[in-house]
Scaffold this active site. Structure first.
Site, PDB file in Angstrom:
ATOM      1  N   ARG A   1       0.819  -1.211   0.000  1.00 34.53           N
ATOM      2  CA  ARG A   1       0.000   0.000   0.000  1.00 34.53           C
ATOM      3  C   ARG A   1       0.857   1.267   0.000  1.00 34.53           C
ATOM      4  O   ARG A   1       0.457   2.288  -0.575  1.00 34.53           O
ATOM      5  CB  ARG A   1      -0.948  -0.009   1.216  1.00 34.53           C
ATOM      6  CG  ARG A   1      -2.009   1.110   1.188  1.00 34.53           C
ATOM      7  CD  ARG A   1      -2.981   0.975   2.335  1.00 34.53           C
ATOM      8  NE  ARG A   1      -4.085   1.919   2.249  1.00 34.53           N
ATOM      9  CZ  ARG A   1      -4.425   2.779   3.198  1.00 34.53           C
ATOM     10  NH1 ARG A   1      -3.733   2.803   4.338  1.00 34.53           N
ATOM     11  NH2 ARG A   1      -5.441   3.607   3.045  1.00 34.53           N
TER      12      ARG A   1
ATOM     13  N   ALA B   1      -6.773   7.655  -0.372  1.00 37.68           N
ATOM     14  CA  ALA B   1      -6.679   6.201  -0.241  1.00 37.68           C
ATOM     15  C   ALA B   1      -7.755   5.780   0.757  1.00 37.68           C
ATOM     16  O   ALA B   1      -7.723   6.188   1.918  1.00 37.68           O
ATOM     17  CB  ALA B   1      -5.292   5.795   0.244  1.00 37.68           C
ATOM     18  N   SER B   2      -8.702   4.998   0.309  1.00 39.65           N
ATOM     19  CA  SER B   2      -9.863   4.670   1.126  1.00 39.65           C
ATOM     20  C   SER B   2      -9.496   3.812   2.330  1.00 39.65           C
ATOM     21  O   SER B   2      -8.440   3.171   2.379  1.00 39.65           O
ATOM     22  CB  SER B   2     -10.911   3.937   0.280  1.00 39.65           C
ATOM     23  OG  SER B   2     -11.342   4.726  -0.799  1.00 39.65           O
ATOM     24  N   LEU B   3     -10.391   3.789   3.308  1.00 34.19           N
ATOM     25  CA  LEU B   3     -10.247   2.977   4.504  1.00 34.19           C
ATOM     26  C   LEU B   3     -10.085   1.508   4.098  1.00 34.19           C
ATOM     27  O   LEU B   3     -10.971   0.958   3.450  1.00 34.19           O
ATOM     28  CB  LEU B   3     -11.491   3.161   5.368  1.00 34.19           C
ATOM     29  CG  LEU B   3     -11.483   2.659   6.803  1.00 34.19           C
ATOM     30  CD1 LEU B   3     -10.591   3.543   7.664  1.00 34.19           C
ATOM     31  CD2 LEU B   3     -12.911   2.647   7.337  1.00 34.19           C
TER      32      LEU B   3
END
Length: 393
Positions: free
Chosen positions: A35, A93-95
């Site tokens: 990530r 950047a999403s959860l």
């Protein structure tokens, strides 16, 4: 070189423990996807949730904080633009737990072709590539700069999906029908192009701009999709129209409060606890989709009331000492009356959770939300009152 694998494994362990990851294949995708590559920098938020401080992984003093954040279950703001005196977030950047939930609901199998709406950082795209193969993934984003950056990051970790700069509402033609369409931006309704490009029996998972609703839809005919909302909320940035260079802010301009001599004053019969119930909020927005909410809190951050407005009219309800709600609203158009009527109907229908609601959409532009079923019937064969709300397209 960053030793990221232990960090990714720890994140996957956490998501699995919380049941956000439900199978070994998605767990392997989270463990095998770096990530931090897709979030090389991010913006910390201030007490007003505004982007305020840049944390950059290329700066040695920032690296420990940056790496920890990249593998923590939190969303990270990666891009914003100035809109007068506001800083409007345009990419994040999403959860990870929400990403995992939506990928689980997408219900992909080997060989499925997937269209992703909203490439963003490219992290979600990479997870899809890990699961179904990059040759089966097509992703589109309105921001050409984001597309270029995401493509470079995907290539750096060994993936070469089709990534296109374009209007997500139009989908991506020319790559065959898609078995799955996943949107990582919120839409007002279901774009007809998505229905056209979805294979028979295929699935669309998309958040809506209304009340954090997450629609899970199946193509049940050549020009129609239908399905329920997920029980969980999913809050995403709204899809950016191709015709607007500058995105709008999240809230409409709030009108000035009405003066006491012009206000309709009274005591509300609404249960104060309902004001904070997300399922009631969704129900209310189906009745009045133009509403915006402004929360009221005391010094201990306890919820004390709510203002609703639609950019022209306004109503305020304040709770005093755990008593009833005292309401001030415009006398010309009593906006709080709409809130009261929606609350009574919500009570009459046994406070339905959001997964009792769903939507049906067609390529012809007919779209509506419904309660329990698009066409409910009574057990004795008589037709019950069908509860439907038109949706904007």
């Amino acid at each position: 070189m960053t030793d990221w694998q232990p960090w990714a494994a720890t994140l996957a362990d956490k998501l699995a423990a919380e049941s956000a990851i439900a199978d070994d294949q998605w767990r392997a995708a989270f463990e095998g996807t770096p990530r931090h590559v897709f979030v090389p920098r991010y913006w910390e938020l201030d007490e007003y949730n505004r982007p305020s401080r840049l944390v950059d992984g290329a700066i040695s003093a920032h690296r420990p904080e940056w790496l920890k954040a990249a593998y923590t279950d939190r969303f990270l703001v990666t891009q914003w633009v100035a809109d007068e005196d506001r800083r409007v977030v345009t990419s994040s950047a999403s959860l990870p737990s929400l990403v995992a939930r939506m990928l689980h609901i997408l219900d992909v199998t080997d060989g499925h072709r997937v269209l992703e709406i909203g490439t963003g950082t490219g992290y979600n795209t990479a997870l899809l590539c890990h699961r179904v193969g990059a040759q089966n993934v097509v992703s589109v984003d309105i921001d050409a700069a984001l597309v270029a950056e995401a493509t470079g990051r995907l290539n750096a970790v060994g993936y070469a999906p089709t990534v296109v700069a374009g209007d997500g509402a139009l989908g991506v033609k020319g790559h065959g029908l898609y078995d799955r369409i996943l949107s990582t931006c919120a839409t007002r309704g279901v774009p007809p192009a998505w229905i056209d490009q979805l294979a028979d029996g295929g699935r669309i998972v998309t958040p809506l701009t209304m009340g954090g609703a997450l629609a899970v839809l199946t193509k049940s005919g050549p020009d129609k999709v239908s399905g329920h909302f997920d029980v969980e909320q999913a809050w995403f940035m709204a899809m950016r129209p191709a015709t607007r260079a500058m995105p709008v802010g999240f809230l409409a301009d709030q009108p000035q409060p009405v003066s006491d001599d012009l206000a309709g004053l009274g005591v509300s019969g609404l249960d104060p606890e309902a004001l904070a119930d997300p399922d009631f909020r969704l129900w209310l927005l189906l009745h009045q989709p133009t509403l915006h909410f402004v929360e009221h809190f005391d010094n201990e951050l306890a919820h004390t009331g709510l203002t609703v407005h639609d950019g022209a009219d306004i109503a305020t309800a304040e709770r005093c000492a755990d008593g009833p709600l005292y309401v001030r609203q415009s006398s010309s158009r009593r906006l709080w009356d709409t809130v009261e009527a929606a609350w009574r109907s919500w009570i009459d229908h046994h406070k339905p959770r959001r997964d009792r609601l769903g939507i049906t959409a067609t390529t012809g532009g007919i779209q509506y939300a419904w309660l329990d079923h698009p066409a409910r019937h009574q057990g004795g064969g008589g037709r019950a009152g069908v509860f439907r709300w038109p949706l904007p397209v």
